[in-house]
Design a protein around this motif. Structure first.
Motif, mmCIF file in Angstrom:
data_model
loop_
_atom_site.group_PDB
_atom_site.id
_atom_site.type_symbol
_atom_site.label_atom_id
_atom_site.label_comp_id
_atom_site.label_asym_id
_atom_site.label_seq_id
_atom_site.Cartn_x
_atom_site.Cartn_y
_atom_site.Cartn_z
ATOM 1 N N ILE A 198 42.252 36.645 -1.742
ATOM 2 C CA ILE A 198 41.728 37.352 -0.570
ATOM 3 C C ILE A 198 40.279 37.755 -0.803
ATOM 4 N N GLU A 199 39.985 38.279 -1.987
ATOM 5 C CA GLU A 199 38.628 38.744 -2.288
ATOM 6 C C GLU A 199 37.633 37.587 -2.400
ATOM 7 N N LEU A 200 38.057 36.489 -3.030
ATOM 8 C CA LEU A 200 37.121 35.400 -3.320
ATOM 9 C C LEU A 200 37.032 34.367 -2.202
ATOM 10 N N LEU A 201 38.113 34.205 -1.433
ATOM 11 C CA LEU A 201 38.141 33.124 -0.437
ATOM 12 C C LEU A 201 38.181 33.650 0.994
ATOM 13 N N TYR A 202 39.116 34.562 1.272
ATOM 14 C CA TYR A 202 39.277 35.021 2.656
ATOM 15 C C TYR A 202 38.136 35.932 3.094
ATOM 16 N N SER A 203 37.794 36.924 2.258
ATOM 17 C CA SER A 203 36.761 37.895 2.654
ATOM 18 C C SER A 203 35.416 37.233 2.958
ATOM 19 N N PRO A 204 34.925 36.305 2.098
ATOM 20 C CA PRO A 204 33.641 35.642 2.426
ATOM 21 C C PRO A 204 33.804 34.442 3.343
ATOM 22 N N HIS A 205 35.049 34.198 3.838
ATOM 23 C CA HIS A 205 35.323 33.061 4.731
ATOM 24 C C HIS A 205 34.867 31.736 4.106
ATOM 25 N N LEU A 206 35.158 31.598 2.822
ATOM 26 C CA LEU A 206 34.864 30.398 2.031
ATOM 27 C C LEU A 206 33.364 30.151 1.853
ATOM 28 N N LYS A 207 32.536 31.078 2.303
ATOM 29 C CA LYS A 207 31.084 30.941 2.123
ATOM 30 C C LYS A 207 30.678 31.619 0.824
ATOM 31 N N ILE A 208 31.038 30.979 -0.289
ATOM 32 C CA ILE A 208 30.791 31.574 -1.607
ATOM 33 C C ILE A 208 29.351 31.332 -2.049
ATOM 34 N N LEU A 209 28.901 30.107 -1.921
ATOM 35 C CA LEU A 209 27.518 29.760 -2.259
ATOM 36 C C LEU A 209 26.754 29.506 -0.963
ATOM 37 N N VAL A 210 25.614 30.165 -0.792
ATOM 38 C CA VAL A 210 24.857 30.049 0.456
ATOM 39 C C VAL A 210 23.385 29.778 0.142
ATOM 40 N N GLY A 211 22.677 29.357 1.184
ATOM 41 C CA GLY A 211 21.241 29.140 1.065
ATOM 42 C C GLY A 211 20.901 27.814 0.410
ATOM 43 N N PRO A 212 19.652 27.444 0.476
ATOM 44 C CA PRO A 212 19.227 26.172 -0.137
ATOM 45 C C PRO A 212 19.360 26.164 -1.651
ATOM 46 N N ASP A 213 19.314 27.346 -2.272
ATOM 47 C CA ASP A 213 19.445 27.430 -3.729
ATOM 48 C C ASP A 213 20.887 27.574 -4.183
ATOM 49 N N ARG A 214 21.820 27.623 -3.241
ATOM 50 C CA ARG A 214 23.254 27.726 -3.537
ATOM 51 C C ARG A 214 23.550 28.914 -4.445
ATOM 52 N N ILE A 215 23.151 30.096 -3.992
ATOM 53 C CA ILE A 215 23.404 31.317 -4.748
ATOM 54 C C ILE A 215 24.657 31.995 -4.216
ATOM 55 N N LEU A 216 25.228 32.910 -5.012
ATOM 56 C CA LEU A 216 26.386 33.664 -4.552
ATOM 57 C C LEU A 216 26.030 34.456 -3.298
ATOM 58 N N ASN A 217 26.929 34.429 -2.359
ATOM 59 C CA ASN A 217 26.710 35.109 -1.082
ATOM 60 C C ASN A 217 26.408 36.592 -1.324
ATOM 61 N N PRO A 218 25.175 37.033 -1.089
ATOM 62 C CA PRO A 218 24.820 38.427 -1.383
ATOM 63 C C PRO A 218 25.540 39.444 -0.518
ATOM 64 N N ALA A 219 26.071 39.006 0.611
ATOM 65 C CA ALA A 219 26.781 39.931 1.503
ATOM 66 C C ALA A 219 28.188 40.259 1.005
ATOM 67 N N HIS A 220 28.666 39.534 -0.003
ATOM 68 C CA HIS A 220 30.034 39.728 -0.486
ATOM 69 C C HIS A 220 30.076 39.879 -2.011
ATOM 70 N N MET A 221 29.038 40.463 -2.586
ATOM 71 C CA MET A 221 29.020 40.636 -4.035
ATOM 72 C C MET A 221 30.147 41.556 -4.506
ATOM 73 N N ASN A 222 30.461 42.578 -3.712
ATOM 74 C CA ASN A 222 31.566 43.466 -4.080
ATOM 75 C C ASN A 222 32.886 42.709 -4.164
ATOM 76 N N ASP A 223 33.084 41.783 -3.223
ATOM 77 C CA ASP A 223 34.315 40.994 -3.239
ATOM 78 C C ASP A 223 34.407 40.148 -4.504
ATOM 79 N N PHE A 224 33.293 39.574 -4.930
ATOM 80 C CA PHE A 224 33.296 38.765 -6.142
ATOM 81 C C PHE A 224 33.560 39.625 -7.382
ATOM 82 N N GLU A 225 33.024 40.847 -7.385
ATOM 83 C CA GLU A 225 33.289 41.768 -8.497
ATOM 84 C C GLU A 225 34.780 42.117 -8.557
ATOM 85 N N HIS A 226 35.353 42.397 -7.397
ATOM 86 C CA HIS A 226 36.780 42.706 -7.355
ATOM 87 C C HIS A 226 37.604 41.516 -7.825
#
Length: 289
Positions: free
Chosen positions: A69-97
């Motif tokens: 739920i934290e890694l897939l559902y919460s960020p809606h599968l948008k884990i890597l974003v942007g042209p540099d493919r960085i971790l989605n900054p809007a869901h860093m808390n979810d990744f920590e959890h």
């Protein structure tokens, strides 16, 4: 976990495991106090051999579902974003959890492998330390969360961090004092309290029990003035000690029930010897005086 569901789900897991741990520790002790040993997990023997490891399945399965739920559902599968493919900054808390939940998943899987196969045989003390490592990851996560959470929200998380710290301490103590009922029972008590406090945090900060003068705005709790925040913190203290009292009542009542139904003669003999040792020493001290 900055939502009602995000607190209730892990709270349910901790509450179920904690209550079972308290009950099982008392049951094992009253049944055979002379051979009592601290256990990182407790088998369920009355539901058949297939469910004997149910506690470990609940830990591993619950952690895995919550992690997904934290890694897939919460960020809606948008884990890597942007042209540099960085971790989605809007869901860093979810990744920590998710990282924290991974530790509990690893603990559950390793314990299952240790108990059901010959691939990874581990003594009970090592499983206790592995459980301490999982709680330590949770402690670090919420500790640093508490440094960013301000006001009333930060206070509720501070009380949660204290409970997690006691979970770490009792897990470590379980490997150091493998025959102590107090250690095993304390571990179950603090896990239960942690689950209850997750529930209390959910209903207070994200539910209908928000203190007067405070409200949830976007992703933070805001109080209109210092007096409202202090009133909310006093209410948190009252809630905290109420849960502590109720859990202690549950422990005493549970001991009375299991002692009456499953208590053995060795338990009564040990109890008599302890009383005689205490009052015998007092009598000797009075005679010496």
């Amino acid at each position: 976990m900055g939502s009602f569901k995000g607190h209730v789900l892990p709270g349910s897991l901790f509450l179920i495991i904690g209550i079972w741990h308290v009950w099982a520790a008392l049951l094992r002790y009253v049944s055979d106090p002379l051979s009592f040993r601290v256990r990182a997990w407790n088998p369920i023997t009355r539901l058949g051999e297939k469910l004997i490891h149910l506690e470990l399945y609940v830990v591993a399965g619950g952690a895995f579902v919550d992690m997904c739920i934290e890694l897939l559902y919460s960020p809606h599968l948008k884990i890597l974003v942007g042209p540099d493919r960085i971790l989605n900054p809007a869901h860093m808390n979810d990744f920590e959890h998710g990282g924290m939940l991974l530790m509990f998943f690893v603990y559950g899987v390793v314990a299952i492998l240790s108990e059901k196969t010959r691939l990874l045989p581990l003594p009970e003390g090592s499983l206790c330390l592995l459980g301490a490592a999982a709680f330590s990851s949770e402690y670090l996560l919420f500790y640093f969360h508490s440094t960013t959470h301000k006001g009333l929200e930060g206070y509720y998380h501070l009380l949660l961090v204290i409970l997690i710290g006691f979970c770490v301490a009792t897990c470590v103590a379980g490997s150091l004092f493998p025959t102590s009922l107090a250690v095993d029972l304390s571990n179950g008590v603090f896990i239960t309290l942690q689950g209850l406090w997750f529930y209390q945090t959910a209903f207070t900060l994200y539910g209908s029990m928000m203190p007067s003068g405070c409200k949830l705005e976007v992703n933070s709790v805001v109080c209109k003035d210092k007096e409202s925040q202090l009133r909310g913190e006093f209410l948190a203290n009252l809630q905290f000690f109420t849960w502590v009292f109720l859990v202690l009542v549950f422990v005493v009542a549970s001991y009375g029930i299991v002692e009456r139904k499953f208590g053995c003669e060795d338990l009564r003999r040990v109890h008599r010897e302890e009383i005689e040792a205490v009052y015998g020493n007092e009598r000797e001290d009075r005679v010496d005086i």
